[in-house]
Design an enzyme around this catalytic site. Structure first.
Site, PDB file in Angstrom:
ATOM      1  N   LYS A 102       2.080  22.195  -7.466  1.00  0.00           N
ATOM      2  CA  LYS A 102       1.211  21.044  -7.699  1.00  0.00           C
ATOM      3  C   LYS A 102      -0.047  21.513  -8.432  1.00  0.00           C
ATOM      4  O   LYS A 102      -0.715  22.443  -7.991  1.00  0.00           O
ATOM      5  CB  LYS A 102       0.831  20.406  -6.360  1.00  0.00           C
ATOM      6  CG  LYS A 102       0.042  19.113  -6.485  1.00  0.00           C
ATOM      7  CD  LYS A 102      -0.228  18.515  -5.112  1.00  0.00           C
ATOM      8  CE  LYS A 102      -1.032  17.227  -5.216  1.00  0.00           C
ATOM      9  NZ  LYS A 102      -1.352  16.676  -3.874  1.00  0.00           N
ATOM     10  N   HIS A 104      -2.720  19.495  -9.266  1.00  0.00           N
ATOM     11  CA  HIS A 104      -3.876  18.630  -9.075  1.00  0.00           C
ATOM     12  C   HIS A 104      -4.146  18.506  -7.575  1.00  0.00           C
ATOM     13  O   HIS A 104      -3.371  18.980  -6.758  1.00  0.00           O
ATOM     14  CB  HIS A 104      -3.641  17.252  -9.696  1.00  0.00           C
ATOM     15  CG  HIS A 104      -2.457  16.527  -9.084  1.00  0.00           C
ATOM     16  ND1 HIS A 104      -1.161  16.801  -9.454  1.00  0.00           N
ATOM     17  CD2 HIS A 104      -2.385  15.568  -8.136  1.00  0.00           C
ATOM     18  CE1 HIS A 104      -0.330  16.027  -8.770  1.00  0.00           C
ATOM     19  NE2 HIS A 104      -1.054  15.277  -7.953  1.00  0.00           N
TER      20      HIS A 104
END
Length: 218
Positions: A102, A104
């Protein structure tokens, strides 16, 4: 009943363990089939977590994290860590990986406890056919921190040699990585449960024993 016998009965009642004439992915003809996808309700997952907890408690693992490889291992690790606390008062961390990092928010590869140097980990999986899930997740864990894999826990050890080896997947994992795989039950436990009347299936005993003689390992 022992927790192992109770688990075998639970598998049968849940439609996870069935008997008949099945063609496996390997091409082998087997008289029994285990389909962990049949665990579909909250009650089933809660009970399943309890059996993982029984196995972990019985074997006395000293661990900090229960890790569930995505995706199938995610609910298994969460239910097992919850059951360990509720049944045995053992409060451990849980963790699972993402298929993609991921980039963000909090970011990262893992959800739950972020592995740290010195963490002791028990990996939770349903069944082991080839050890593929373990082989995929080990590099992720080792890159994240200097962790120790204490053990792996699965539901059923088929005790069956691989297509290209006289070793089972469980034995190959120990040979290749030094990780011991524990199972809630083995195929020998299932055969004994049929013989002792814990579950139905006596008419399949001969076929199961013949299959064990042909493909089985100890």
């Amino acid at each position: 009943m022992t927790y192992k016998e109770d688990f075998i009965k639970f598998m049968s009642e849940s439609g996870v363990l069935t008997f008949g004439d099945f063609t496996l992915k390997s091409g082998r003809k087997a008289p029994y089939f285990i389909n962990a996808g049949k665990y579909m309700t909250g009650g089933q997952i809660a009970r399943l977590g309890g059996f993982y907890a029984d196995c972990i408690n019985e074997n006395g693992f000293e661990a900090d994290i229960l890790f569930g490889p995505a995706y199938k291992g995610v609910p298994l690790a969460v239910s097992a860590v919850t059951a360990l606390y509720n049944k045995y008062g053992k409060d451990m961390f849980y963790c699972f990986d993402r298929k993609e990092v991921k980039d963000h928010g909090e970011g990262g590869m893992f959800v739950g406890r972020q592995p740290e140097n010195g963490d002791r980990i028990v990996i939770i999986e349903d069944v082991m056919t080839s050890g593929k899930a373990l082989r995929e997740v080990l590099p992720k864990l080792n890159q994240a921190a200097d962790v120790k894999i204490e053990a792996m826990v699965i539901t059923v050890d088929r005790m069956e040699k691989g297509l290209n080896s006289d070793l089972s997947a469980v034995q190959e994992v120990y040979r290749d990585f030094g990780i011991k795989v524990y199972s809630i039950v083995t195929i020998k436990d299932i055969i004994a449960a049929i013989e002792n009347g814990i579950i139905e299936g006596r008419e399949y005993l001969n076929a199961m024993n013949e299959y064990r003689e042909r493909y089985g390992v100890e």
